[in-house]
Design a protein around this motif. Sequence first.
Motif, PDB file in Angstrom:
ATOM      1  N   TRP A  11      36.759  48.441  22.481  1.00 32.70           N
ATOM      2  CA  TRP A  11      38.045  48.761  22.669  1.00 32.70           C
ATOM      3  C   TRP A  11      38.832  49.388  21.597  1.00 32.70           C
ATOM      4  O   TRP A  11      39.790  50.150  21.740  1.00 32.70           O
ATOM      5  CB  TRP A  11      38.861  47.925  23.527  1.00 32.70           C
ATOM      6  CG  TRP A  11      38.162  47.696  24.976  1.00 32.70           C
ATOM      7  CD1 TRP A  11      37.702  46.392  25.332  1.00 32.70           C
ATOM      8  CD2 TRP A  11      37.917  48.447  25.912  1.00 32.70           C
ATOM      9  NE1 TRP A  11      37.101  46.488  26.758  1.00 32.70           N
ATOM     10  CE2 TRP A  11      37.217  47.921  26.905  1.00 32.70           C
ATOM     11  CE3 TRP A  11      38.075  49.979  26.166  1.00 32.70           C
ATOM     12  CZ2 TRP A  11      36.653  48.610  28.182  1.00 32.70           C
ATOM     13  CZ3 TRP A  11      37.659  50.652  27.314  1.00 32.70           C
ATOM     14  CH2 TRP A  11      36.901  49.746  28.301  1.00 32.70           C
ATOM     15  N   TYR A  12      38.376  48.601  20.331  1.00 31.86           N
ATOM     16  CA  TYR A  12      39.111  49.222  19.227  1.00 31.86           C
ATOM     17  C   TYR A  12      38.722  50.591  19.004  1.00 31.86           C
ATOM     18  O   TYR A  12      39.655  51.489  18.410  1.00 31.86           O
ATOM     19  CB  TYR A  12      38.881  48.285  18.066  1.00 31.86           C
ATOM     20  CG  TYR A  12      39.817  46.837  17.876  1.00 31.86           C
ATOM     21  CD1 TYR A  12      41.073  47.389  16.995  1.00 31.86           C
ATOM     22  CD2 TYR A  12      39.531  45.938  18.154  1.00 31.86           C
ATOM     23  CE1 TYR A  12      41.963  46.214  16.933  1.00 31.86           C
ATOM     24  CE2 TYR A  12      40.555  44.886  18.192  1.00 31.86           C
ATOM     25  CZ  TYR A  12      41.629  45.093  17.456  1.00 31.86           C
ATOM     26  OH  TYR A  12      42.555  44.074  17.605  1.00 31.86           O
ATOM     27  N   GLU A  18      43.511  50.572  14.772  1.00 31.03           N
ATOM     28  CA  GLU A  18      42.931  50.319  13.424  1.00 31.03           C
ATOM     29  C   GLU A  18      42.008  48.784  13.260  1.00 31.03           C
ATOM     30  O   GLU A  18      42.630  47.680  13.746  1.00 31.03           O
ATOM     31  CB  GLU A  18      44.096  50.084  12.238  1.00 31.03           C
ATOM     32  CG  GLU A  18      43.625  50.077  10.827  1.00 31.03           C
ATOM     33  CD  GLU A  18      43.086  51.255  10.308  1.00 31.03           C
ATOM     34  OE1 GLU A  18      42.368  51.277   9.350  1.00 31.03           O
ATOM     35  OE2 GLU A  18      43.775  52.536  10.532  1.00 31.03           O
ATOM     36  N   TYR A  19      40.968  48.880  12.656  1.00 32.05           N
ATOM     37  CA  TYR A  19      40.175  47.591  12.868  1.00 32.05           C
ATOM     38  C   TYR A  19      39.557  47.467  11.249  1.00 32.05           C
ATOM     39  O   TYR A  19      39.016  46.415  11.135  1.00 32.05           O
ATOM     40  CB  TYR A  19      39.120  47.645  13.725  1.00 32.05           C
ATOM     41  CG  TYR A  19      38.167  48.880  13.463  1.00 32.05           C
ATOM     42  CD1 TYR A  19      37.034  48.776  12.623  1.00 32.05           C
ATOM     43  CD2 TYR A  19      38.346  49.928  14.311  1.00 32.05           C
ATOM     44  CE1 TYR A  19      36.161  49.705  12.515  1.00 32.05           C
ATOM     45  CE2 TYR A  19      37.453  51.171  14.399  1.00 32.05           C
ATOM     46  CZ  TYR A  19      36.296  50.956  13.319  1.00 32.05           C
ATOM     47  OH  TYR A  19      35.538  52.015  13.343  1.00 32.05           O
ATOM     48  N   LYS A  77      38.682  39.115  18.241  1.00 35.60           N
ATOM     49  CA  LYS A  77      37.897  39.067  16.800  1.00 35.60           C
ATOM     50  C   LYS A  77      36.512  39.452  16.910  1.00 35.60           C
ATOM     51  O   LYS A  77      35.866  40.247  15.865  1.00 35.60           O
ATOM     52  CB  LYS A  77      37.800  37.532  16.223  1.00 35.60           C
ATOM     53  CG  LYS A  77      39.181  36.894  16.193  1.00 35.60           C
ATOM     54  CD  LYS A  77      39.971  37.426  14.940  1.00 35.60           C
ATOM     55  CE  LYS A  77      41.293  36.643  14.796  1.00 35.60           C
ATOM     56  NZ  LYS A  77      42.023  37.218  13.477  1.00 35.60           N
ATOM     57  N   GLU A  78      35.800  39.257  18.095  1.00 30.97           N
ATOM     58  CA  GLU A  78      34.264  39.659  18.125  1.00 30.97           C
ATOM     59  C   GLU A  78      34.260  41.159  18.224  1.00 30.97           C
ATOM     60  O   GLU A  78      33.296  41.830  17.615  1.00 30.97           O
ATOM     61  CB  GLU A  78      33.789  39.032  19.457  1.00 30.97           C
ATOM     62  CG  GLU A  78      33.684  37.439  19.527  1.00 30.97           C
ATOM     63  CD  GLU A  78      33.209  37.008  21.017  1.00 30.97           C
ATOM     64  OE1 GLU A  78      32.831  37.901  21.792  1.00 30.97           O
ATOM     65  OE2 GLU A  78      33.019  35.672  20.982  1.00 30.97           O
ATOM     66  N   ILE A  79      35.250  41.860  19.018  1.00 29.53           N
ATOM     67  CA  ILE A  79      35.287  43.114  19.080  1.00 29.53           C
ATOM     68  C   ILE A  79      35.640  43.758  17.745  1.00 29.53           C
ATOM     69  O   ILE A  79      34.919  44.825  17.144  1.00 29.53           O
ATOM     70  CB  ILE A  79      36.383  43.712  20.068  1.00 29.53           C
ATOM     71  CG1 ILE A  79      35.918  43.236  21.551  1.00 29.53           C
ATOM     72  CG2 ILE A  79      36.514  45.076  20.142  1.00 29.53           C
ATOM     73  CD1 ILE A  79      36.936  43.382  22.636  1.00 29.53           C
ATOM     74  N   ILE A  80      36.480  43.087  16.606  1.00 32.27           N
ATOM     75  CA  ILE A  80      36.681  43.708  15.558  1.00 32.27           C
ATOM     76  C   ILE A  80      35.462  43.634  14.749  1.00 32.27           C
ATOM     77  O   ILE A  80      35.161  44.795  13.842  1.00 32.27           O
ATOM     78  CB  ILE A  80      37.958  42.816  15.052  1.00 32.27           C
ATOM     79  CG1 ILE A  80      39.167  43.213  15.559  1.00 32.27           C
ATOM     80  CG2 ILE A  80      38.000  43.107  13.655  1.00 32.27           C
ATOM     81  CD1 ILE A  80      40.473  42.044  15.330  1.00 32.27           C
ATOM     82  N   LYS A  81      34.917  42.453  14.717  1.00 30.78           N
ATOM     83  CA  LYS A  81      33.641  42.309  13.930  1.00 30.78           C
ATOM     84  C   LYS A  81      32.601  43.517  14.441  1.00 30.78           C
ATOM     85  O   LYS A  81      31.760  43.836  13.428  1.00 30.78           O
ATOM     86  CB  LYS A  81      33.389  40.983  13.982  1.00 30.78           C
ATOM     87  CG  LYS A  81      31.899  40.639  13.084  1.00 30.78           C
ATOM     88  CD  LYS A  81      31.713  39.086  13.305  1.00 30.78           C
ATOM     89  CE  LYS A  81      30.364  38.754  12.194  1.00 30.78           C
ATOM     90  NZ  LYS A  81      30.008  37.605  12.428  1.00 30.78           N
ATOM     91  N   ASP A  82      32.361  43.501  15.625  1.00 24.91           N
ATOM     92  CA  ASP A  82      31.377  44.506  15.837  1.00 24.91           C
ATOM     93  C   ASP A  82      31.687  45.847  15.403  1.00 24.91           C
ATOM     94  O   ASP A  82      30.790  46.795  15.348  1.00 24.91           O
ATOM     95  CB  ASP A  82      31.479  44.519  17.661  1.00 24.91           C
ATOM     96  CG  ASP A  82      30.531  45.575  18.282  1.00 24.91           C
ATOM     97  OD1 ASP A  82      29.040  45.193  17.962  1.00 24.91           O
ATOM     98  OD2 ASP A  82      30.774  46.625  18.649  1.00 24.91           O
ATOM     99  N   ALA A  83      32.966  46.417  15.648  1.00 27.17           N
ATOM    100  CA  ALA A  83      33.236  47.548  15.186  1.00 27.17           C
ATOM    101  C   ALA A  83      33.206  47.873  13.573  1.00 27.17           C
ATOM    102  O   ALA A  83      32.770  48.833  13.152  1.00 27.17           O
ATOM    103  CB  ALA A  83      34.997  47.760  15.405  1.00 27.17           C
ATOM    104  N   GLN A  84      33.548  46.788  12.728  1.00 27.72           N
ATOM    105  CA  GLN A  84      33.528  46.723  11.509  1.00 27.72           C
ATOM    106  C   GLN A  84      31.951  46.759  11.106  1.00 27.72           C
ATOM    107  O   GLN A  84      31.405  47.689  10.310  1.00 27.72           O
ATOM    108  CB  GLN A  84      34.067  45.644  10.760  1.00 27.72           C
ATOM    109  CG  GLN A  84      35.332  45.618  10.735  1.00 27.72           C
ATOM    110  CD  GLN A  84      36.187  44.457   9.997  1.00 27.72           C
ATOM    111  OE1 GLN A  84      35.308  43.447   9.897  1.00 27.72           O
ATOM    112  NE2 GLN A  84      37.522  44.476   9.919  1.00 27.72           N
TER     113      GLN A  84
END
Length: 610
Positions: A11-12, A18-19, A77-84
């Motif tokens: 979703w980010y 911003e991620y 946090k999981e979604i942020i890490k996946d995006a990065q």
Amino acid sequence: MTERNEIEYNWYEILELEYYPVAEENEQKIKNRIEEKRKEWLRKETDPLNGTKYKNYGELLKRGVIESEMLDSVKRKEIIKDAQNKLFEPIDKFLKFFEGSVITSEKIQDIANRTKRKKELIKKRIEENGKIELYDEKIYKSYCECINRKYEFLTVEQNLKILDKKDLYEFLNSENINAKKFNKEGIIEAVKEKRKDLIKSDNETSAKKKLLTECEKIFGSIGKRNEYDEYLKYLKYIKVKKELEEIKAIYEVTDKQISNEKSDNFNNIKNILNSEREAKNIFIGFCEANKIPYNISKSSDDINRPQNTYKNDNNESKKLSEAACERALNAIENFRFNEAVKCLNEAKYYWPENPRIAMIRKRMDEKAGASSNNNNYGNNNNNQNRSSRNSNSNTTNVILIVSGVILFIVIAVMIFLTMKNMSANSSDDSYSLKRTQSEDNFPKETSPTSETTPENNENTTPSVDTNHETINGYTYLKDDGKNSTFSKRSLGYEQTLIGVEDQYQPYMDIKSEYCNAVNEIEKVDKGIVPGTNTPFSQATYTQVDDAYREYLQQIAQIRQVVILAIANEDMENEVGCYYKGTHWNNANSQYKAKQFYNDEIDNYYNSHRN
């Protein structure tokens, strides 16, 4: 990868939040963005290409899936890490090959083009990686600018050499003045007090007075001090330049990639600059500018090693290999080929990749081939007459080929020559004996007819050579009792260069003489007497030593005169001739160039300078 597959919708990315580098986690802002996107998706449901996707997002929003995942801090946090991870995955595929090395801006731009990522993002990732160094082109540009500047510190250098001091900081320290600790006023005051104590009237005191005067000028002005510090850096860079030129020469000969781990020159640059980072950036800049392929890597052992201890781990082995090569060359020049082979095997043991080994083997083959006729002649004393007849036979064959019609004349000539040779047996035998005695040290080639002769029997005790002596690994004629003919004196160079109106031609001439002297003095490492083509085996040690001192005196006094007469002189770099000592000198008297300076030159300079 497994964790990312579990996140079907990031979703980010979809909400365009911003991620990286700092992810947006303000829940109210997240809610506002969700509302903005709801309206956008509703408008785009009729899009012929992506309408279905936007309808799906709307349905997930209605079921509360988006808010439940984005407003849950753990899931967020999981979604942020996946995006990065997805952002950096294509970048990391390239960067892993640069770990432990240096990466240039050109390589970064190439990665950006291929991964469709911004250059600044790649640089940020490199900084986070911690195992990759960024190439700083400013360091190489600074080096290039500094090396091309001109500095006016001739008086300082002349007087530092008299006192054998490296720079003004070392000089002041020797006078108990800490230039790095005192401020400007403190240095000036200490210098003035020190000058009061200098009451003697000798060369050393005069040099100190001049240096103290220069210290007042330099350390009394921030701008002048900064200029002097840049000059000290320039002196280091001059040494670095020589190493870089050797790197270029090695590449031009070998056409192989230059590696910092295998290059002694690179390690020398690190030691000169006392900075691995500066050394790497100058090395890379030079290689890039000269289109030299290179490989920069950093071993794990180097990470915790102090900067001032950087040495090639194989340096000692390479030194031993080089020493063995020098002994092999000396043996070859004196026709001791068996000894040369042993030395080359030793050199290969210490450093198998030593490029000099192949070149020396080639030199040995050439030397052995050139001397094979002489060796055969000296090994067969009892066959002198037969050798003469064979030589005449060969001559006869040539004559037969050219003019077969005069065969009977040739036969008559052969008979006549044979009779003449038989009458000269006694003189030939005497000549053969002398020839053999002078060649006792040469390797002897065996033939089927001479394998059982004493000369070729390895178990037979070799005859003692009463005509030669070996000193520190070099073979000379035995001392004939004659005294040395060398004398210390002024060679008169000061009169041609000091106090003259036009120095151009005299300076060109003196540089030519300097190169000639360097070339001649280096002959000793080939077993040749300087100034001649005479091998050591035909000269006494005293004759070699006299010749060496004569040319070293020439080198020293040319240096002395040029330092005094030419402002900002850089003679050796200008002509490309460098005297760095010789292996022969190191093994024997260990003369220093300063020993051959002459006071008459200084006196002439003091009375004739402009």
